[in-house]
Write a protein that holds these residues in place. Structure first.
Motif, PDB file in Angstrom:
ATOM      1  N   PRO A 148      16.790  -0.466 -12.509  1.00 27.33           N
ATOM      2  CA  PRO A 148      15.508   0.222 -12.740  1.00 27.33           C
ATOM      3  C   PRO A 148      14.303  -0.527 -12.190  1.00 27.33           C
ATOM      4  CG  PRO A 148      16.890   0.363 -14.688  1.00 27.33           C
ATOM      5  CD  PRO A 148      17.576  -0.592 -13.746  1.00 27.33           C
ATOM      6  N   ASP A 149      14.217  -1.830 -12.447  1.00 22.75           N
ATOM      7  CA  ASP A 149      13.086  -2.608 -11.939  1.00 22.75           C
ATOM      8  C   ASP A 149      13.100  -2.701 -10.418  1.00 22.75           C
ATOM      9  OD1 ASP A 149      12.128  -3.024 -14.487  1.00 22.75           O
ATOM     10  OD2 ASP A 149      12.944  -5.069 -14.682  1.00 22.75           O
ATOM     11  N   ALA A 150      14.302  -2.845  -9.842  1.00 24.34           N
ATOM     12  CA  ALA A 150      14.411  -2.941  -8.378  1.00 24.34           C
ATOM     13  C   ALA A 150      13.985  -1.641  -7.715  1.00 24.34           C
ATOM     14  CB  ALA A 150      15.849  -3.295  -7.985  1.00 24.34           C
ATOM     15  N   MET A 151      14.350  -0.512  -8.297  1.00 24.73           N
ATOM     16  CA  MET A 151      13.965   0.781  -7.729  1.00 24.73           C
ATOM     17  C   MET A 151      12.464   1.014  -7.852  1.00 24.73           C
ATOM     18  SD  MET A 151      16.491   2.185  -6.250  1.00 24.73           S
ATOM     19  CE  MET A 151      15.785   3.818  -6.027  1.00 24.73           C
ATOM     20  N   GLU A 152      11.869   0.638  -8.963  1.00 23.90           N
ATOM     21  CA  GLU A 152      10.412   0.749  -9.112  1.00 23.90           C
ATOM     22  C   GLU A 152       9.708  -0.104  -8.061  1.00 23.90           C
ATOM     23  OE1 GLU A 152       8.524   2.633 -10.803  1.00 23.90           O
ATOM     24  OE2 GLU A 152       9.755   3.454 -12.419  1.00 23.90           O
ATOM     25  N   ALA A 153      10.212  -1.302  -7.836  1.00 28.87           N
ATOM     26  CA  ALA A 153       9.605  -2.196  -6.846  1.00 28.87           C
ATOM     27  C   ALA A 153       9.752  -1.629  -5.437  1.00 28.87           C
ATOM     28  CB  ALA A 153      10.256  -3.579  -6.931  1.00 28.87           C
ATOM     29  N   LEU A 154      10.917  -1.055  -5.136  1.00 33.77           N
ATOM     30  CA  LEU A 154      11.146  -0.483  -3.807  1.00 33.77           C
ATOM     31  C   LEU A 154      10.208   0.689  -3.556  1.00 33.77           C
ATOM     32  CD1 LEU A 154      12.674  -0.010  -1.159  1.00 33.77           C
ATOM     33  CD2 LEU A 154      14.425   1.217  -2.474  1.00 33.77           C
ATOM     34  N   VAL A 155      10.111   1.598  -4.506  1.00 31.10           N
ATOM     35  CA  VAL A 155       9.256   2.773  -4.356  1.00 31.10           C
ATOM     36  C   VAL A 155       7.791   2.367  -4.210  1.00 31.10           C
ATOM     37  CG1 VAL A 155       8.333   4.735  -5.657  1.00 31.10           C
ATOM     38  CG2 VAL A 155      10.799   4.444  -5.436  1.00 31.10           C
ATOM     39  N   THR A 156       7.356   1.419  -5.016  1.00 32.29           N
ATOM     40  CA  THR A 156       5.971   0.937  -4.931  1.00 32.29           C
ATOM     41  C   THR A 156       5.687   0.339  -3.553  1.00 32.29           C
ATOM     42  OG1 THR A 156       5.877   0.486  -7.314  1.00 32.29           O
ATOM     43  CG2 THR A 156       4.281  -0.662  -5.914  1.00 32.29           C
ATOM     44  N   ALA A 157       6.618  -0.464  -3.052  1.00 30.66           N
ATOM     45  CA  ALA A 157       6.431  -1.116  -1.753  1.00 30.66           C
ATOM     46  C   ALA A 157       6.391  -0.095  -0.619  1.00 30.66           C
ATOM     47  CB  ALA A 157       7.553  -2.126  -1.509  1.00 30.66           C
ATOM     48  N   ILE A 158       7.288   0.884  -0.642  1.00 30.04           N
ATOM     49  CA  ILE A 158       7.348   1.881   0.431  1.00 30.04           C
ATOM     50  C   ILE A 158       6.100   2.762   0.419  1.00 30.04           C
ATOM     51  CG2 ILE A 158       8.577   3.935   1.250  1.00 30.04           C
ATOM     52  CD1 ILE A 158       9.916   1.254   1.983  1.00 30.04           C
ATOM     53  N   ASN A 159       5.668   3.183  -0.756  1.00 27.28           N
ATOM     54  CA  ASN A 159       4.461   4.005  -0.833  1.00 27.28           C
ATOM     55  C   ASN A 159       3.230   3.233  -0.361  1.00 27.28           C
ATOM     56  OD1 ASN A 159       5.279   6.626  -1.737  1.00 27.28           O
ATOM     57  ND2 ASN A 159       5.775   5.730  -3.722  1.00 27.28           N
ATOM     58  N   HIS A 160       3.185   1.957  -0.654  1.00 30.21           N
ATOM     59  CA  HIS A 160       2.084   1.123  -0.159  1.00 30.21           C
ATOM     60  C   HIS A 160       2.121   1.046   1.369  1.00 30.21           C
ATOM     61  CE1 HIS A 160      -0.885  -2.068   0.083  1.00 30.21           C
ATOM     62  NE2 HIS A 160      -0.031  -2.788   0.806  1.00 30.21           N
ATOM     63  N   GLN A 161       3.305   0.865   1.923  1.00 28.23           N
ATOM     64  CA  GLN A 161       3.429   0.798   3.386  1.00 28.23           C
ATOM     65  C   GLN A 161       3.018   2.109   4.046  1.00 28.23           C
ATOM     66  OE1 GLN A 161       7.392  -0.762   4.461  1.00 28.23           O
ATOM     67  NE2 GLN A 161       7.303  -2.037   2.626  1.00 28.23           N
ATOM     68  N   LEU A 162       3.301   3.228   3.383  1.00 30.74           N
ATOM     69  CA  LEU A 162       2.956   4.534   3.952  1.00 30.74           C
ATOM     70  C   LEU A 162       1.449   4.789   3.960  1.00 30.74           C
ATOM     71  CD1 LEU A 162       5.838   6.753   2.524  1.00 30.74           C
ATOM     72  CD2 LEU A 162       5.408   6.203   4.929  1.00 30.74           C
ATOM     73  N   THR A 163       0.701   4.046   3.146  1.00 29.23           N
ATOM     74  CA  THR A 163      -0.759   4.185   3.193  1.00 29.23           C
ATOM     75  C   THR A 163      -1.346   3.438   4.384  1.00 29.23           C
ATOM     76  OG1 THR A 163      -1.176   2.232   1.788  1.00 29.23           O
ATOM     77  CG2 THR A 163      -0.857   4.360   0.679  1.00 29.23           C
ATOM     78  N   GLY A 164      -0.544   2.594   5.000  1.00 28.63           N
ATOM     79  CA  GLY A 164      -1.044   1.806   6.125  1.00 28.63           C
ATOM     80  C   GLY A 164      -0.270   2.027   7.410  1.00 28.63           C
ATOM     81  N   VAL A 165       0.250   3.248   7.586  1.00 29.59           N
ATOM     82  CA  VAL A 165       1.018   3.557   8.802  1.00 29.59           C
ATOM     83  C   VAL A 165       0.161   3.354  10.040  1.00 29.59           C
ATOM     84  CG1 VAL A 165       2.003   5.468  10.125  1.00 29.59           C
ATOM     85  CG2 VAL A 165       2.665   5.143   7.754  1.00 29.59           C
ATOM     86  N   ASP A 166       0.761   2.696  11.031  1.00 32.56           N
ATOM     87  CA  ASP A 166       0.082   2.485  12.317  1.00 32.56           C
ATOM     88  C   ASP A 166       1.125   2.706  13.411  1.00 32.56           C
ATOM     89  OD1 ASP A 166      -1.230   1.665  14.608  1.00 32.56           O
ATOM     90  OD2 ASP A 166      -2.008  -0.191  13.740  1.00 32.56           O
ATOM     91  N   TYR A 167       0.980   3.810  14.147  1.00 38.81           N
ATOM     92  CA  TYR A 167       1.962   4.153  15.174  1.00 38.81           C
ATOM     93  C   TYR A 167       1.961   3.160  16.335  1.00 38.81           C
ATOM     94  CZ  TYR A 167       2.206   8.586  12.670  1.00 38.81           C
ATOM     95  OH  TYR A 167       2.361   9.544  11.692  1.00 38.81           O
TER      96      TYR A 167
END
Length: 269
Positions: A148-167
């Motif tokens: 559970p904690d690992a999945m929360e951390a993964l989702v948080t990290a990926i969503n953060h990365q998606l706010t800073g997408v740079d093609y």
């Protein structure tokens, strides 16, 4: 991902966007993609249905009961998820709750499970799981208590990365973000069954959200795909290169479809 592949991916996307007049999808293209993705993703997991049988199952208007074969239920449940993902990909969330919900739909029939004692659709694993690597070594995934904690951390990290997408930056490119999600999700292996299919669905949700077509991993690539997962446990570059090749293939398919649509429209006019 090599700079050459990275530049070609962006170039193809830009060309498609300019030709397609900002319209992302056509109904016929969506249906083709859903069928191809459903067939290929389930085939990687050992589904015995042929492509023709897959199409027939998906075209059947009668909802199957739990007595249907696991192969048929796998493709129908997978398609049900894709209907949601494609129709709502802009608003569809990458969240632990959504991952659990889609898994619940994907694996809802007990006959689909390799071990019915592990039947737990929409719930994280309760027992440890492992796989044998190519060298014969047993690789144990994350223990259930840590999931559970690992999945929360993964989702948080990926969503953060998606706010800073740079093609223009390989490290912040959507394909790199999708590859990171895939590798980390499968390292966790949060479910007792259905992990690979859920991982590939969310890889493609990330790509859809950022304007790319989904990628397909075919049965012929299965050994390579599994081997690259092993190689990418410390560095995602091998899987990133593989996904880049698959995205180039999908972009070529999308470009051909757009060009044919334009030509058909000109001919009709």
């Amino acid at each position: 991902m090599t700079t050459e592949k990275f530049e070609k991916i962006n170039s193809l996307k830009n060309r498609i966007d300019s030709l397609n007049d900002m319209k992302e999808w056509d109904d016929s293209f969506i249906e083709m993609v859903k069928t191809d993705f459903t067939y290929n993703s389930n085939k990687l997991e050992g589904n015995a249905l042929t492509f023709g049988q897959t199409i027939a199952a998906l075209k059947d208007l009668v909802t199957p009961g739990s007595h249907a074969s696991s192969d048929i239920l796998d493709v129908i449940n997978h398609q049900e998820i894709l209907d949601v993902v494609f129709d709502n990909h802009r608003t569809e969330k990458i969240s632990v709750e959504n991952i659990l919900q889609l898994h619940k739909v994907l694996m809802k029939y007990i006959v689909q499970w390799e071990d019915d004692g592990h039947y737990s659709p929409g719930r994280f694993k309760m027992f440890e799981n492992a796989t044998m690597l190519s060298g014969g070594k047993i690789y144990r995934y994350l223990p259930p208590a840590e999931v559970p904690d690992a999945m929360e951390a993964l989702v948080t990290a990926i969503n953060h990365q998606l706010t800073g997408v740079d093609y223009a930056d390989i490290n912040r490119h959507p394909l790199t973000i999708a590859t990171r999600f895939h590798q980390q999700f499968l390292d966790i292996h949060p479910f007792s069954d259905g992990n690979g299919r859920i991982a590939r669905i969310f890889v493609n949700l990330i790509l859809l959200k950022t304007g790319f077509p989904p990628i397909f991993i075919k049965e012929v690539d299965r050994k390579t795909y599994l081997h690259l997962f092993e190689l990418s446990q410390k560095d995602i570059l091998p899987m990133q290169e593989f996904f880049a090749d698959k995205l180039l293939e999908s972009l070529d398919v999308k470009l051909d479809f757009v060009l044919q649509a334009i030509q058909s429209g000109e001919t009709a006019a």
